[in-house]
Design a protein around this motif. Structure first.
Motif, PDB file in Angstrom:
ATOM      1  N   SER A   6       3.395  11.657  23.979  1.00  0.00           N
ATOM      2  CA  SER A   6       3.885  11.098  23.537  1.00  0.00           C
ATOM      3  C   SER A   6       3.946  11.707  22.142  1.00  0.00           C
ATOM      4  O   SER A   6       5.312  11.869  21.004  1.00  0.00           O
ATOM      5  CB  SER A   6       4.169   9.018  23.057  1.00  0.00           C
ATOM      6  OG  SER A   6       4.542   8.671  24.587  1.00  0.00           O
ATOM      7  N   LYS A   7       2.910  11.495  21.134  1.00  0.00           N
ATOM      8  CA  LYS A   7       2.364  11.720  19.804  1.00  0.00           C
ATOM      9  C   LYS A   7       3.143  13.596  19.596  1.00  0.00           C
ATOM     10  O   LYS A   7       3.948  13.676  18.983  1.00  0.00           O
ATOM     11  CB  LYS A   7       0.977  12.182  19.364  1.00  0.00           C
ATOM     12  CG  LYS A   7       0.265  12.181  17.881  1.00  0.00           C
ATOM     13  CD  LYS A   7      -0.508  11.688  17.890  1.00  0.00           C
ATOM     14  CE  LYS A   7      -0.880  10.275  17.862  1.00  0.00           C
ATOM     15  NZ  LYS A   7      -0.560   9.811  16.047  1.00  0.00           N
ATOM     16  N   PHE A  10       6.721  13.731  19.736  1.00  0.00           N
ATOM     17  CA  PHE A  10       7.732  12.716  18.487  1.00  0.00           C
ATOM     18  C   PHE A  10       6.750  14.375  17.399  1.00  0.00           C
ATOM     19  O   PHE A  10       8.071  14.411  16.774  1.00  0.00           O
ATOM     20  CB  PHE A  10       6.456  11.149  18.142  1.00  0.00           C
ATOM     21  CG  PHE A  10       7.498  10.878  16.537  1.00  0.00           C
ATOM     22  CD1 PHE A  10       9.078  10.726  16.756  1.00  0.00           C
ATOM     23  CD2 PHE A  10       6.984  10.438  15.565  1.00  0.00           C
ATOM     24  CE1 PHE A  10       8.830   9.909  15.556  1.00  0.00           C
ATOM     25  CE2 PHE A  10       7.185  10.065  14.872  1.00  0.00           C
ATOM     26  CZ  PHE A  10       8.789   9.844  14.720  1.00  0.00           C
ATOM     27  N   GLN A  14      10.505  15.816  15.599  1.00  0.00           N
ATOM     28  CA  GLN A  14      11.379  15.779  14.186  1.00  0.00           C
ATOM     29  C   GLN A  14      11.344  17.329  13.095  1.00  0.00           C
ATOM     30  O   GLN A  14      12.047  17.009  12.849  1.00  0.00           O
ATOM     31  CB  GLN A  14       9.813  15.168  13.411  1.00  0.00           C
ATOM     32  CG  GLN A  14       9.639  13.308  13.734  1.00  0.00           C
ATOM     33  CD  GLN A  14       8.682  13.361  12.894  1.00  0.00           C
ATOM     34  OE1 GLN A  14       8.753  12.661  11.957  1.00  0.00           O
ATOM     35  NE2 GLN A  14       7.814  12.806  13.618  1.00  0.00           N
ATOM     36  N   GLY A  20      13.387  12.060  14.097  1.00  0.00           N
ATOM     37  CA  GLY A  20      12.668  12.409  15.603  1.00  0.00           C
ATOM     38  C   GLY A  20      12.925  11.229  16.609  1.00  0.00           C
ATOM     39  O   GLY A  20      13.181  11.419  17.818  1.00  0.00           O
ATOM     40  N   VAL A  21      14.364  10.715  16.308  1.00  0.00           N
ATOM     41  CA  VAL A  21      15.292  10.179  17.516  1.00  0.00           C
ATOM     42  C   VAL A  21      16.566   9.788  17.317  1.00  0.00           C
ATOM     43  O   VAL A  21      16.746  10.228  16.523  1.00  0.00           O
ATOM     44  CB  VAL A  21      14.328   8.651  16.948  1.00  0.00           C
ATOM     45  CG1 VAL A  21      12.948   8.168  17.384  1.00  0.00           C
ATOM     46  CG2 VAL A  21      14.444   8.178  15.222  1.00  0.00           C
ATOM     47  N   ARG A  26      14.108   3.141  16.823  1.00  0.00           N
ATOM     48  CA  ARG A  26      13.018   3.880  17.354  1.00  0.00           C
ATOM     49  C   ARG A  26      12.092   4.260  17.236  1.00  0.00           C
ATOM     50  O   ARG A  26      11.162   4.684  17.672  1.00  0.00           O
ATOM     51  CB  ARG A  26      14.187   4.734  18.863  1.00  0.00           C
ATOM     52  CG  ARG A  26      15.238   4.264  19.209  1.00  0.00           C
ATOM     53  CD  ARG A  26      15.928   5.418  19.747  1.00  0.00           C
ATOM     54  NE  ARG A  26      17.439   4.548  20.854  1.00  0.00           N
ATOM     55  CZ  ARG A  26      17.786   5.483  21.310  1.00  0.00           C
ATOM     56  NH1 ARG A  26      17.718   7.016  21.487  1.00  0.00           N
ATOM     57  NH2 ARG A  26      18.962   5.683  22.224  1.00  0.00           N
ATOM     58  N   ALA A  27      11.948   4.719  15.851  1.00  0.00           N
ATOM     59  CA  ALA A  27      11.396   5.109  14.959  1.00  0.00           C
ATOM     60  C   ALA A  27       9.930   4.973  14.614  1.00  0.00           C
ATOM     61  O   ALA A  27       8.801   5.416  14.118  1.00  0.00           O
ATOM     62  CB  ALA A  27      11.495   5.960  13.950  1.00  0.00           C
ATOM     63  N   GLU A  34       3.607   5.362  15.829  1.00  0.00           N
ATOM     64  CA  GLU A  34       4.712   5.972  16.334  1.00  0.00           C
ATOM     65  C   GLU A  34       5.385   5.886  17.523  1.00  0.00           C
ATOM     66  O   GLU A  34       4.533   5.247  18.449  1.00  0.00           O
ATOM     67  CB  GLU A  34       4.190   7.506  16.225  1.00  0.00           C
ATOM     68  CG  GLU A  34       3.621   8.088  14.984  1.00  0.00           C
ATOM     69  CD  GLU A  34       2.701   9.545  15.084  1.00  0.00           C
ATOM     70  OE1 GLU A  34       2.900  10.372  16.158  1.00  0.00           O
ATOM     71  OE2 GLU A  34       2.785  10.434  13.906  1.00  0.00           O
ATOM     72  N   PRO A  35       6.592   6.323  18.044  1.00  0.00           N
ATOM     73  CA  PRO A  35       7.245   5.962  19.063  1.00  0.00           C
ATOM     74  C   PRO A  35       6.789   5.846  20.368  1.00  0.00           C
ATOM     75  O   PRO A  35       6.120   7.454  20.106  1.00  0.00           O
ATOM     76  CB  PRO A  35       8.783   6.242  19.092  1.00  0.00           C
ATOM     77  CG  PRO A  35       8.582   7.315  17.983  1.00  0.00           C
ATOM     78  CD  PRO A  35       7.624   6.935  16.558  1.00  0.00           C
ATOM     79  N   PHE A  37       7.915   7.574  23.920  1.00  0.00           N
ATOM     80  CA  PHE A  37       8.551   8.586  25.107  1.00  0.00           C
ATOM     81  C   PHE A  37       8.507   8.423  26.418  1.00  0.00           C
ATOM     82  O   PHE A  37       7.842   7.955  27.411  1.00  0.00           O
ATOM     83  CB  PHE A  37       8.558  10.287  24.381  1.00  0.00           C
ATOM     84  CG  PHE A  37       9.135  10.632  23.482  1.00  0.00           C
ATOM     85  CD1 PHE A  37       9.313  11.031  22.933  1.00  0.00           C
ATOM     86  CD2 PHE A  37       8.128   9.772  22.061  1.00  0.00           C
ATOM     87  CE1 PHE A  37      10.575  11.754  21.985  1.00  0.00           C
ATOM     88  CE2 PHE A  37       8.483  10.957  20.567  1.00  0.00           C
ATOM     89  CZ  PHE A  37      10.155  11.769  20.871  1.00  0.00           C
TER      90      PHE A  37
END
Length: 430
Positions: A6-7, A10, A14, A20-21, A26-27, A34-35, A37
């Motif tokens: 996910s990191k 993200f 970006q 990034g969203v 969602r951010a 951080e979100p 995914f």
């Protein structure tokens, strides 16, 4: 230390997507971190790209009222796809779903399908202006009606979360026709009406707001609005994008027995597919092109895949009223459980609930409008969000969003949610 998927995603996102969203909340800006995914959803669970599984209480912001990836909806979508994904021409399914919506929603005599809640509300305001020949309209502070220019004046939801309720890019000319009033304040409406006599086309509101956290209408408030609008020739619009088919088969208007002139719908009627709709009295809807002069169009409006998903969902809800009793029971178990745990721990946070929607506000004051919602401790909410996430429960990443429950929540899962809440609140106390 290996970076999470996910990191990594993200950071990559970006470079190509603003922030990034594709939708601001969602951010995770409001809750820190951080979100995640998401790779897959099933029933009451979300699975992220790292293989973590979460019980989730958002349900794609409302439409997954039966849980994620429901076999009935999936079957309807796959079957529809055999005939093609888009025609840009009329289909029989559009008539079926329109007839079903008219039969279920008290205010709707004719309905036009669109592709989102934002399209629905923008179109409804345009039609109300065309019908009345007036320019101004009233909205409530903290009510969110999508990202149309006219609505981004003291908006709730993502605009609140980002600390930017009055968006740049909205012109002064647009803003001057938007009149603001506090939710749950009839006196303020009377004052606005008196100051703008004969100039107000419409009054739009979420009858049960979910975009400043869940707030409930005070006794007599919705009927009071109905009476004022009837007296002044103002088109009363209920934005039931969230509440339609969720609080009852006929939405909040059925639940409270107050019938607007127009209604905007979305979420559940798509069964998870992008969809929206607006409808109302026949004489108003006849102003919509090609019947009348108010123009609105969309290549993907009435998309056959979305219509198939929506038909499956609405037919089920229309023929299984027991689903609403189950949803209400689930909401009651969770909200009552949270309040009992809070009381046991000596905490007095406000919990608002109606049916399968609820919010816990980090304030000990009653929350009934935009001003009282903003009294919440948002930093503390962010810590609570992270504590719940750590325990496998995925909440809306904002204090100012309602949670949406589904029938996929079993008693066992409700117990896990309440256990996670208890542990999270104890963690916050230390």
């Amino acid at each position: 230390m290996q970076i999470s998927e996910s990191k990594r995603l993200f950071a990559h996102a970006q470079q190509f997507i603003p922030g990034g969203v594709n939708s601001p909340v969602r951010a995770f800006r409001a809750v820190g971190g951080e979100p995640l995914f998401i790779k897959k959803a099933e029933g009451a669970y979300l699975m992220d790209e790292d293989g973590n599984q979460f019980i989730e209480l958002i349900n794609s912001w409302g439409p997954m009222i039966l849980g994620h990836n429901h076999p009935m909806i999936k079957e309807a979508v796959l079957k529809a796809m055999e005939d093609g994904t888009s025609f840009g021409a009329p289909t029989a399914k559009e008539i079926e779903i329109a007839e079903l919506i008219v039969s279920m929603v008290p205010s709707v005599e004719k309905v036009r399908m669109v592709n989102s809640g934002t399209e629905a509300t923008m179109s409804a305001i345009r039609v109300a202006r065309g019908y009345t020949g007036r320019d101004k309209f009233i909205k409530m502070e903290g009510n969110y009606h999508g990202h149309g220019d006219s609505f981004l004046i003291s908006a709730g939801s993502g605009a609140m979360t980002m600390g930017n309720p009055d968006s740049p890019g909205v012109t002064k000319g647009t803003a001057k026709d938007t009149l603001l009033a506090p939710y749950n304040d009839l006196e303020a409406i009377e004052t606005l009406v008196a100051a703008n006599k004969g100039e107000i086309a419409a009054l739009i509101l979420e009858p049960v707001p979910g975009n400043m956290g869940l707030c409930l209408p005070k006794a007599g408030y919705l009927q009071g609005l109905r009476d004022i609008c009837t007296r002044e020739g103002i088109v009363l619009i209920f934005d039931e994008v969230m509440t339609g088919f969720r609080l009852a088969k006929g939405g909040a208007q059925e639940l409270f027995g107050v019938i607007p002139d127009m209604t905007t719908l979305g979420k559940i009627i798509g069964g998870g597919m992008p969809v929206g709709a607006y409808g109302g009295k026949k004489e108003i809807m006849e102003f919509v092109s090609p019947s009348g002069p108010v123009y609105q169009a969309g290549t993907l409006s009435g998309n056959p895949i979305a219509m198939a998903a929506g038909l499956a969902m609405l037919n089920h809800l229309n023929t299984h009223p027991e689903e609403y009793a189950r949803l209400n029971h689930i909401g009651e178990l969770i909200s009552d459980g949270i309040m009992a745990i809070n009381k046991e721990l000596g905490l007095n946070y406000t919990v608002n609930r109606l049916g399968s929607m609820y919010s816990m506000f980090f304030t000990d004051q009653e929350v009934y409008d935009f001003a009282t919602a903003k009294e919440s401790d948002t930093a503390l909410f962010g810590k609570y969000f992270q504590a719940m996430l750590k325990r496998g429960v995925y909440l809306a990443p904002s204090q100012f969003e309602s949670l949406f429950l589904s029938t996929a929540l079993s008693d066992e899962l409700i117990h896990k949610i309440l256990q996670a809440h208890r542990e999270s609140m104890i963690e916050l106390m230390h």
